[in-house]
Motif scaffolding. Structure first.
Motif, mmCIF file in Angstrom:
data_model
loop_
_atom_site.group_PDB
_atom_site.id
_atom_site.type_symbol
_atom_site.label_atom_id
_atom_site.label_comp_id
_atom_site.label_asym_id
_atom_site.label_seq_id
_atom_site.Cartn_x
_atom_site.Cartn_y
_atom_site.Cartn_z
ATOM 1 N N LYS A 225 -3.318 1.858 -3.855
ATOM 2 C CA LYS A 225 -2.749 2.212 -2.556
ATOM 3 C C LYS A 225 -3.562 3.397 -2.050
ATOM 4 O O LYS A 225 -3.859 4.314 -2.808
ATOM 5 C CB LYS A 225 -1.293 2.636 -2.694
ATOM 6 N N MET A 226 -3.906 3.380 -0.773
ATOM 7 C CA MET A 226 -4.726 4.447 -0.226
ATOM 8 C C MET A 226 -4.175 4.945 1.100
ATOM 9 O O MET A 226 -3.708 4.165 1.931
ATOM 10 C CB MET A 226 -6.161 3.969 -0.017
ATOM 11 N N TYR A 227 -4.255 6.253 1.249
ATOM 12 C CA TYR A 227 -3.989 6.877 2.542
ATOM 13 C C TYR A 227 -5.338 7.325 3.083
ATOM 14 O O TYR A 227 -6.065 8.071 2.432
ATOM 15 C CB TYR A 227 -3.054 8.079 2.412
ATOM 16 N N VAL A 228 -5.679 6.856 4.271
ATOM 17 C CA VAL A 228 -6.972 7.157 4.878
ATOM 18 C C VAL A 228 -6.717 7.756 6.254
ATOM 19 O O VAL A 228 -5.970 7.189 7.052
ATOM 20 C CB VAL A 228 -7.822 5.875 5.018
ATOM 21 N N SER A 229 -7.343 8.890 6.521
ATOM 22 C CA SER A 229 -7.190 9.501 7.843
ATOM 23 C C SER A 229 -8.539 10.039 8.308
ATOM 24 O O SER A 229 -9.441 10.270 7.502
ATOM 25 C CB SER A 229 -6.155 10.622 7.802
ATOM 26 N N HIS A 230 -8.618 10.234 9.626
ATOM 27 C CA HIS A 230 -9.873 10.720 10.181
ATOM 28 C C HIS A 230 -9.620 11.435 11.500
ATOM 29 O O HIS A 230 -8.715 11.063 12.246
ATOM 30 C CB HIS A 230 -10.831 9.546 10.410
ATOM 31 N N GLY A 231 -10.414 12.442 11.766
ATOM 32 C CA GLY A 231 -10.339 13.162 13.029
ATOM 33 C C GLY A 231 -11.068 12.413 14.130
ATOM 34 O O GLY A 231 -12.210 11.991 13.951
ATOM 35 N N GLN A 232 -10.417 12.251 15.254
ATOM 36 C CA GLN A 232 -11.012 11.513 16.363
ATOM 37 C C GLN A 232 -12.214 12.230 16.968
ATOM 38 O O GLN A 232 -13.046 11.603 17.617
ATOM 39 C CB GLN A 232 -9.955 11.284 17.449
ATOM 40 N N PHE A 233 -12.313 13.530 16.740
ATOM 41 C CA PHE A 233 -13.401 14.317 17.318
ATOM 42 C C PHE A 233 -14.277 14.935 16.232
ATOM 43 O O PHE A 233 -14.854 15.992 16.420
ATOM 44 C CB PHE A 233 -12.831 15.398 18.236
ATOM 45 N N ASP A 234 -14.375 14.255 15.115
ATOM 46 C CA ASP A 234 -15.153 14.756 13.977
ATOM 47 C C ASP A 234 -16.644 14.740 14.319
ATOM 48 O O ASP A 234 -17.218 13.675 14.533
ATOM 49 C CB ASP A 234 -14.881 13.871 12.751
ATOM 50 N N PHE B 198 -1.702 16.618 7.634
ATOM 51 C CA PHE B 198 -1.170 17.034 6.343
ATOM 52 C C PHE B 198 0.251 16.504 6.141
ATOM 53 O O PHE B 198 0.575 15.969 5.084
ATOM 54 C CB PHE B 198 -1.182 18.556 6.213
ATOM 55 N N TYR B 199 1.085 16.642 7.158
ATOM 56 C CA TYR B 199 2.468 16.173 7.031
ATOM 57 C C TYR B 199 2.535 14.646 6.898
ATOM 58 O O TYR B 199 3.371 14.128 6.160
ATOM 59 C CB TYR B 199 3.317 16.658 8.199
ATOM 60 N N ALA B 200 1.678 13.942 7.604
ATOM 61 C CA ALA B 200 1.659 12.481 7.496
ATOM 62 C C ALA B 200 1.228 12.059 6.096
ATOM 63 O O ALA B 200 1.815 11.153 5.500
ATOM 64 C CB ALA B 200 0.723 11.883 8.545
ATOM 65 N N MET B 201 0.210 12.721 5.558
ATOM 66 C CA MET B 201 -0.249 12.404 4.202
ATOM 67 C C MET B 201 0.829 12.738 3.176
ATOM 68 O O MET B 201 1.086 11.963 2.255
ATOM 69 C CB MET B 201 -1.519 13.175 3.871
ATOM 70 N N SER B 202 1.491 13.869 3.362
ATOM 71 C CA SER B 202 2.561 14.268 2.459
ATOM 72 C C SER B 202 3.713 13.266 2.486
ATOM 73 O O SER B 202 4.246 12.885 1.428
ATOM 74 C CB SER B 202 3.069 15.660 2.838
ATOM 75 N N ALA B 203 4.078 12.798 3.670
ATOM 76 C CA ALA B 203 5.141 11.797 3.800
ATOM 77 C C ALA B 203 4.737 10.502 3.103
ATOM 78 O O ALA B 203 5.529 9.856 2.428
ATOM 79 C CB ALA B 203 5.460 11.548 5.271
ATOM 80 N N TRP B 204 3.465 10.109 3.267
ATOM 81 C CA TRP B 204 2.959 8.897 2.625
ATOM 82 C C TRP B 204 3.050 9.036 1.097
ATOM 83 O O TRP B 204 3.494 8.115 0.412
ATOM 84 C CB TRP B 204 1.536 8.614 3.069
ATOM 85 N N LEU C 146 -10.667 -6.220 -0.055
ATOM 86 C CA LEU C 146 -10.476 -5.945 -1.476
ATOM 87 C C LEU C 146 -9.016 -6.066 -1.917
ATOM 88 O O LEU C 146 -8.708 -5.939 -3.092
ATOM 89 C CB LEU C 146 -10.991 -4.536 -1.807
ATOM 90 N N GLY C 147 -8.112 -6.311 -0.960
ATOM 91 C CA GLY C 147 -6.703 -6.457 -1.298
ATOM 92 C C GLY C 147 -6.010 -5.137 -1.594
ATOM 93 O O GLY C 147 -4.998 -5.113 -2.287
ATOM 94 N N ILE C 148 -6.544 -4.041 -1.066
ATOM 95 C CA ILE C 148 -5.973 -2.712 -1.300
ATOM 96 C C ILE C 148 -4.975 -2.390 -0.191
ATOM 97 O O ILE C 148 -5.303 -2.466 0.997
ATOM 98 C CB ILE C 148 -7.085 -1.647 -1.342
ATOM 99 N N ALA C 149 -3.758 -2.028 -0.578
ATOM 100 C CA ALA C 149 -2.747 -1.602 0.395
ATOM 101 C C ALA C 149 -3.156 -0.227 0.923
ATOM 102 O O ALA C 149 -3.532 0.653 0.155
ATOM 103 C CB ALA C 149 -1.379 -1.536 -0.263
ATOM 104 N N TYR C 150 -3.071 -0.040 2.234
ATOM 105 C CA TYR C 150 -3.522 1.226 2.806
ATOM 106 C C TYR C 150 -2.762 1.567 4.078
ATOM 107 O O TYR C 150 -2.152 0.708 4.719
ATOM 108 C CB TYR C 150 -5.018 1.165 3.119
ATOM 109 N N THR C 151 -2.842 2.827 4.425
ATOM 110 C CA THR C 151 -2.419 3.329 5.721
ATOM 111 C C THR C 151 -3.624 4.047 6.302
ATOM 112 O O THR C 151 -4.231 4.873 5.626
ATOM 113 C CB THR C 151 -1.238 4.314 5.581
ATOM 114 N N PHE C 152 -3.980 3.720 7.528
ATOM 115 C CA PHE C 152 -5.101 4.360 8.210
ATOM 116 C C PHE C 152 -4.587 5.026 9.466
ATOM 117 O O PHE C 152 -3.931 4.384 10.289
ATOM 118 C CB PHE C 152 -6.181 3.338 8.562
#
Length: 78
Positions: free
Chosen positions: A20-29, A67-73, A47-53
């Motif tokens: 299971k993966m949590y993936v995040s990115h900055g829109q203005f990186d 940070f809060y979204a990742m912590s909740a995940w 690859l059949g990996i469950a994720y949140t992007f």
């Protein structure tokens, strides 16, 4: 983001369904373009990996909202 050019040969033949993966990115990186990050979900799906992007209106870093979204995940999955 996932750079498939540096992955170990045969990675796509392994069973990744337990991951299971949590993936995040900055829109203005300015360091890693968001267009690179948006290539990640199709790879994880293949690859059949469950994720949140999620994308956040920030640059190259972790915003408070991110940070809060990742912590909740993490609390939801572990």
């Amino acid at each position: 983001y996932i750079d498939e050019n540096i992955l170990v040969d045969g990675y796509q033949d392994k069973d990744h369904r337990h991951l299971k993966m949590y993936v995040s990115h900055g829109q203005f990186d300015p360091v890693i373009p968001v267009s690179w990050a948006t290539k990640t979900p199709p790879i994880l799906e293949r690859l059949g990996i469950a994720y949140t992007f999620e994308e956040f209106p920030t640059g190259h870093g972790v915003s408070r909202e991110n940070f809060y979204a990742m912590s909740a995940w993490l609390n939801q999955h572990f």
